[in-house]
Design an enzyme around this catalytic site. Structure first.
Site, PDB file in Angstrom:
ATOM      1  N   PRO A  44     -12.929  -6.547  56.271  1.00  0.00           N
ATOM      2  CA  PRO A  44     -12.458  -5.669  57.352  1.00  0.00           C
ATOM      3  C   PRO A  44     -13.397  -5.578  58.551  1.00  0.00           C
ATOM      4  O   PRO A  44     -12.968  -5.156  59.630  1.00  0.00           O
ATOM      5  CB  PRO A  44     -12.328  -4.301  56.654  1.00  0.00           C
ATOM      6  CG  PRO A  44     -12.082  -4.631  55.224  1.00  0.00           C
ATOM      7  CD  PRO A  44     -12.914  -5.850  54.965  1.00  0.00           C
ATOM      8  N   CYS A 161      -0.973 -10.128  57.048  1.00  0.00           N
ATOM      9  CA  CYS A 161      -2.196  -9.404  57.415  1.00  0.00           C
ATOM     10  C   CYS A 161      -2.118  -9.114  58.914  1.00  0.00           C
ATOM     11  O   CYS A 161      -2.684  -9.831  59.745  1.00  0.00           O
ATOM     12  CB  CYS A 161      -3.429 -10.234  57.074  1.00  0.00           C
ATOM     13  SG  CYS A 161      -4.982  -9.349  57.293  1.00  0.00           S
ATOM     14  N   CYS A 346      -5.896   3.220  55.372  1.00  0.00           N
ATOM     15  CA  CYS A 346      -6.282   2.161  56.295  1.00  0.00           C
ATOM     16  C   CYS A 346      -6.847   2.773  57.571  1.00  0.00           C
ATOM     17  O   CYS A 346      -6.343   3.796  58.049  1.00  0.00           O
ATOM     18  CB  CYS A 346      -5.069   1.294  56.629  1.00  0.00           C
ATOM     19  SG  CYS A 346      -5.431  -0.092  57.744  1.00  0.00           S
TER      20      CYS A 346
END
Length: 403
Positions: A44, A161, A346
Site C-alpha cells: 500500500p 485493484c 481502507c
C-alpha cells in the site's frame, strides 16, 4: 506424526497464515513457506515511493529472517504447477509435498491484454512492486523537470485493484501544487468502473459523490466505463473512439491468479484464481485453502466494462487468519470459521489528506458503513505502515497476525 503445511507466497496472506499456523500447531507439525520473493513489501505504500516520499528500504523487510525466528522454514522458489491430486506443488527448483496447502501467491499482471500496455516493452508504467514504483518515480521526475505535460492514470478492463490510480492522481496534484507548477500539468483519470468510487463492489454509499467533488476541486478530469483498447507512446485510445494525449501513462491491468493453478478441473477458474467455499477451502480438494488475490470472487453484478472485486491487504490478512484457523480445526477438530464474511477497512491517501472507508460486509446492503475525509487518516496510514513493518521485522506478541 505431524502434518506438513505448505504456504505458497510470503506477502500479507502467506506471512499471516504461516505465523498463525506456527502459533497454533504443535512442534511436530511442519510449516514451510515457498515464495518467489525474499523481501516482504508493504504494497500500500508503493505510491509514496513513486512520489519520492518514501524510500524502498522503509517499506521492505527480509521475510525469511522473521519466519526463521518463528521456526518456519522459508524456501526461495517460484511455484510453477499445482498438482492437487498428488498433494504437491512444483517449483522451478524443487517439489513440495503437503498435507495442507495455503495458496497465497498473489497475482500475475496481465499487461498483454491491451496493446502497448506495461512498463517492459510497453508505453505505460505500473505500481505493484518496488522496481515498478522506482520506474514511475524516474519518469515523473523527468516530466516535472520538463515543466509541463499531460498525466494519464487508469484502470484497464477487468482491473480489480482500483484504488492506486485514485491515490496517485490526488498525490500528483498535491505534489505539483507544492512545487507551485500545478497549472502547467493536466491530470486525467479513466476507469473501468461505471462510476467513481464503485471500487468493484457497487460503491460505498456517498463515497462516489465525495470522489467527484474531490476531483472537481483538484481539477482532475475523469472518464468512467472506459474500455481501454491501446496505449501509444503519446496517448491512450478507447473503444468508443475517444483518444487522450499523454506524456506519462500509468495503467493498472487486470490480474491472473496464477498460471500454476490453471487447467485443473474444479480447482481454479479460467484465469487461474482458486475456487473456495465459505471456509476458503477448495470444494474438490478440501486440503487446499486460498487467501487474498488468489481466491476467486465473482463480481457482485455485471458492469458495462468488466470490473474485478478487490482484495485489500486488510482483507487478505483476515482471510489468512480464517484459513489458518480452519486448517487447525481440520487437524485437531473444532468449529470452522467462515472466511467469506468479508469486512473491509481502507485508507486512500491523497498526500495532504486521506479518505477512510470501513464497511461490513464488503458488498451492499451492509450492516455498517463509515466513510470520512481528513488529514488524520493520512497520518493513520503512515502509523499503521510503521507498526506493520516493525511487526514483520521484530514481531509483536498477540498482534503478530492481527490487523
Amino acid at each position: 506424526m505431524g502434518k506438513r503445511i505448505v504456504v505458497s507466497g510470503s506477502s500479507f496472506g502467506g506471512f499471516n497464515a504461516a505465523v498463525a499456523l506456527r502459533y497454533s500447531l504443535g512442534p511436530t507439525d511442519d510449516v514451510t513457506v515457498v515464495s518467489s520473493e525474499k523481501m516482504f513489501t508493504f504494497v500500500p505504500s508503493l505510491p509514496w515511493v513513486a512520489m519520492g516520499w518514501k524510500n524502498p528500504e522503509d517499506i521492505q523487510a527480509d521475510v525469511a529472517v522473521r519466519l526463521g525466528k518463528l521456526g518456519i522454514k522459508f524456501i526461495h522458489d517460484t511455484i510453477v504447477k499445482a498438482e492437487p491430486d498428488k498433494c504437491r506443488v512444483r517449483g522451478s527448483a524443487g517439489e513440495y509435498d503437503y498435507d495442507y496447502l495455503v495458496a497465497a501467491t498473489g497475482s500475475e499482471l496481465d499487461f498483454s491484454a491491451i496493446p502497448g500496455m506495461g512498463p517492459e516493452g510497453g508505453n505505460s508504467y505500473s505500481i505493484f512492486n518496488v522496481h515498478q514504483a522506482m520506474q514511475t518515480k524516474s519518469a515523473l521526475d523527468a516530466l516535472i523537470e520538463r515543466g509541463s505535460g499531460h498525466i494519464v492514470l487508469g484502470n484497464a478492463p477487468g482491473a480489480s485493484c482500483l484504488g492506486p490510480v485514485y491515490e496517485l492522481a490526488m498525490m500528483m496534484d498535491t505534489k505539483l501544487r507544492g512545487l507551485k507548477i500545478r497549472p502547467k500539468f493536466k491530470i486525467s483519470l479513466f476507469t473501468n468502473e461505471p462510476f467513481l468510487g464503485h471500487f468493484g463492489v457497487g460503491g460505498f454509499g456517498a463515497m462516489g459523490r465525495m470522489m467527484e467533488d474531490e476531483f472537481a476541486d483538484r481539477g482532475i478530469a475523469w472518464k468512467t466505463n472506459a474500455k481501454l483498447t491501446q496505449v501509444l507512446p503519446d496517448g491512450v485510445e478507447f473503444g468508443d473512439g475517444d483518444k487522450w494525449k499523454s506524456d506519462f501513462s500509468l495503467i493498472v491491468p487486470a490480474f491472473f491468479g496464477s498460471h500454476a493453478y490453471m487447467g485443473i478441473e474444479g480447482f481454479s477458474n479460467p484465469r487461474g484464481f482458486i475456487i473456495g467455499d465459505d471456509y476458503l477451502a477448495n470444494p474438490k480438494y478440501q486440503n487446499v485453502y486460498a487467501v487474498g488475490v488468489t481466491l476467486a470472487i465473482p463480481p457482485p453484478a455485471e458492469t458495462p466494462v468488466a470490473v474485478g472485486v478487490p482484495k485489500t491487504g486488510q482483507m487478505t490478512g483476515a482471510m489468512a487468519e480464517a484459513a489458518a484457523h480452519n486448517i487447525v480445526a481440520d487437524i485437531r477438530g473444532g468449529a470452522k470459521k467462515r472466511g467469506k464474511d468479508f469486512s473491509v477497512i481502507c485508507i486512500a491517501d491523497a498526500g495532504d489528506t486521506a479518505f477512510y472507508i470501513s464497511a461490513s460486509p464488503l458488498l451492499p446492503p451492509r450492516n455498517k458503513l463509515r466513510h470520512d475525509r481528513g488529514r488524520v487518516y493520512h497520518w493513520m496510514k503512515h502509523a499503521f505502515e510503521r507498526y506493520y513493518m516493525a511487526m514483520v521485522k521484530y514481531g509483536a506478541p498477540k498482534l503478530e497476525f492481527g490487523w
